[in-house]
Structure formats: structure tokens, C-alpha cells
Design an enzyme around this catalytic site. Structure first.
Site, mmCIF file in Angstrom:
data_model
loop_
_atom_site.group_PDB
_atom_site.id
_atom_site.type_symbol
_atom_site.label_atom_id
_atom_site.label_comp_id
_atom_site.label_asym_id
_atom_site.label_seq_id
_atom_site.Cartn_x
_atom_site.Cartn_y
_atom_site.Cartn_z
ATOM 1 C CB THR A 27 -49.363 -87.866 -6.919
ATOM 2 O OG1 THR A 27 -49.160 -87.123 -8.122
ATOM 3 C CG2 THR A 27 -50.538 -88.808 -7.098
ATOM 4 N N GLY A 28 -51.134 -87.753 -4.084
ATOM 5 C CA GLY A 28 -51.488 -88.523 -2.899
ATOM 6 C C GLY A 28 -52.422 -87.771 -1.984
ATOM 7 C CB THR A 30 -50.422 -86.402 2.810
ATOM 8 O OG1 THR A 30 -50.678 -87.628 3.499
ATOM 9 C CG2 THR A 30 -49.929 -85.380 3.816
ATOM 10 N N GLY A 84 -45.314 -86.521 -1.123
ATOM 11 C CA GLY A 84 -45.271 -87.556 -0.100
ATOM 12 C C GLY A 84 -44.161 -88.548 -0.399
ATOM 13 C CE LYS A 96 -42.034 -88.775 -4.595
ATOM 14 N NZ LYS A 96 -43.419 -88.864 -4.033
ATOM 15 N N GLY A 97 -43.499 -93.774 -5.377
ATOM 16 C CA GLY A 97 -44.093 -94.443 -6.524
ATOM 17 C C GLY A 97 -45.198 -95.411 -6.198
ATOM 18 N N GLY A 99 -48.135 -94.696 -5.843
ATOM 19 C CA GLY A 99 -49.243 -94.303 -6.708
ATOM 20 C C GLY A 99 -48.909 -94.344 -8.179
ATOM 21 C CD GLU A 105 -44.947 -88.586 -7.160
ATOM 22 O OE1 GLU A 105 -46.057 -88.473 -6.600
ATOM 23 O OE2 GLU A 105 -44.189 -89.562 -6.978
#
Length: 225
Positions: A27-28, A30, A84, A96-97, A99, A105
Site C-alpha cells: 500500500t502507498g 510508490t 514500502g 510500517k503502518g 497508512g 501487510e
């Protein structure tokens, strides 16, 4: 990271996908370039690629560009997961996280034969926690008690909000952003956080990444553990 560097990094990650693979789609912004590039290959070359989305937003984008999707429940695992990160340390441990998608993920990453992470150079840090809080997904029931319990681990926990209300993950849960400062032993902290009742998952990804593609002014370099 500029949009040009995001595209460069995302397309570099797409080079790690081969015909016939099942691919975990992170997710994201990039990874969005990776998804678009993979869709181009599928349409131009006739490759048989199946994507496993880690968020509703990723699922929506994949469908828009015509990349076939499959649920994780329909496969034994994925060949490669591309995602990402908010921070990366020299051992390729991650936070991470940002988002709010880290629960899905991490499930997808743990099912993958290999994990490729794409970041810009600013995300590479000497020790995790240098800048970022650790996102912790918690059940809404009793979340204030969960917050207090997390703070006994020596962090400052703040509930994430959106337009004045608690932010909801795709799973319908809350996110507590836990600021620990420097985290010299992320594997220990990951276990401690997940032992707190009410915690669903946290944003420490320890020992999961196989390589990290780092985009910078001079192009993309590869970090390996």
C-alpha cells in the site's frame, strides 16, 4: 521522495516479478507505480500474474488498471511481496503502518517467499524509532485500557484520528501511534507489544525483508541483509 523517484523505485521493484507469479501488493504511492507497471506487462506481454492486495485502496487501483487479483485465502502463499516502509534499519528491520495497512501487510509478507521493500533514502535510519512512532492496531473495545497497557512499555501512545474521529483501519480497528524513541531490540519489542490484550498487530517488521530498494538522487541502490 519526488514523483519521478517514486516511479523509478516502483518500476525497479517490478523487475523482481516473473511470469506466473502471485504477488503481494503493498500500500502507498510508490507501490502504486509497481502496480501500474505490472499491469502494463500483463497487457503487453500476456503474462499470467495474480496480485494479493494489502488494502482496499490497493485493491481499487489494481482493478482500475486491470491487474488480476486473488485473495490470500485462495493460495498457499505468494511468490514475492512488494511494499514500502516508514523506516529501515541496517538489518532491514522496518517500521510500517503510516497508512494504517500494516496488519494485512504483515500477514501477506509472512506468507511470501521473498519480500522486496521500496523506500527513499530518507527512510534509512541507524536505529528504528529514530523519527517514527510504531503504529499499533487495536480492537476498539477497551482501547483506552489497551493504550494504558502499551504505555507501561515506556512509550507515549496517541490514538490516530481522521476528521476528528478515531481513524479506522480497513479491518474496522483503531490505530495507536506509539512513540518509543530509539528501538535497539525491535524483535523483543514486537513480541512485547503483541502480548498486550487488545492488540491485533504492530508495525515492527523484523526479519521479513529480503532486500530494500532505496531511491535517491543517483538512482536506486539495493540493500541486503
Amino acid at each position: 521522495m519526488s514523483e519521478a523517484l517514486k516511479r523509478l523505485a516502483g518500476e525497479a521493484a517490478a523487475a523482481h516479478v516473473k511470469d506466473g507469479m502471485t504477488v503481494g501488493l503493498g500500500t502507498g504511492s510508490t507501490v502504486a507505480h509497481t502496480i501500474r507497471k505490472l499491469a502494463e506487462v500483463v497487457h503487453a506481454e500476456g503474462w499470467k500474474i495474480l496480485g494479493v492486495a494489502t488494502s482496499i485502496a490497493t485493491e481499487r487501483l489494481a482493478r482500475e488498471v486491470g491487474l488480476p487479483l486473488i485473495s490470500l485465502e485462495e493460495v498457499e502463499g505468494v511468490d514475492v511481496a512488494i511494499d514500502g516502509a516508514d523506516e529501515v534499519d541496517p538489518q532491514l528491520n522496518l517500521i510500517k503502518g503510516g497508512g494504517g495497512a500494516h496488519f494485512r501487510e504483515k500477514v501477506v509478507a509472512r506468507s511470501a517467499r521473498s519480500v522486496v521493500i521500496v523506500v527513499d533514502a530518507s527512510k534509512v535510519v541507524p536505529v528504528l524509532g529514530t523519527r517514527m512512532a510504531v503504529p499499533v492496531e487495536v480492537h476498539p473495545f477497551g482501547w483506552r485500557q489497551t493504550k494504558l497497557a502499551l504505555e507501561t512499555l515506556w512509550c507515549t501512545a496517541t490514538i490516530r484520528t481522521a476528521e476528528g474521529d478515531p481513524f479506522r483501519s480497513d479491518n474496522g480497528n483503531y490505530i495507536l501511534d506509539c512513540k518509543f524513541g530509539r528501538i535497539p531490540k525491535p524483535e523483543k519489542l514486537e513480541r512485547e507489544i503483541n502480548n498486550v490484550p487488545g492488540v491485533l498487530e504492530n508495525g515492527l517488521f523484523v526479519g521479513l525483508a529480503d532486500l530494500v530498494l532505496v531511491a535517491g538522487a543517483e538512482g536506486v541502490r539495493t540493500m541486503t541483509a
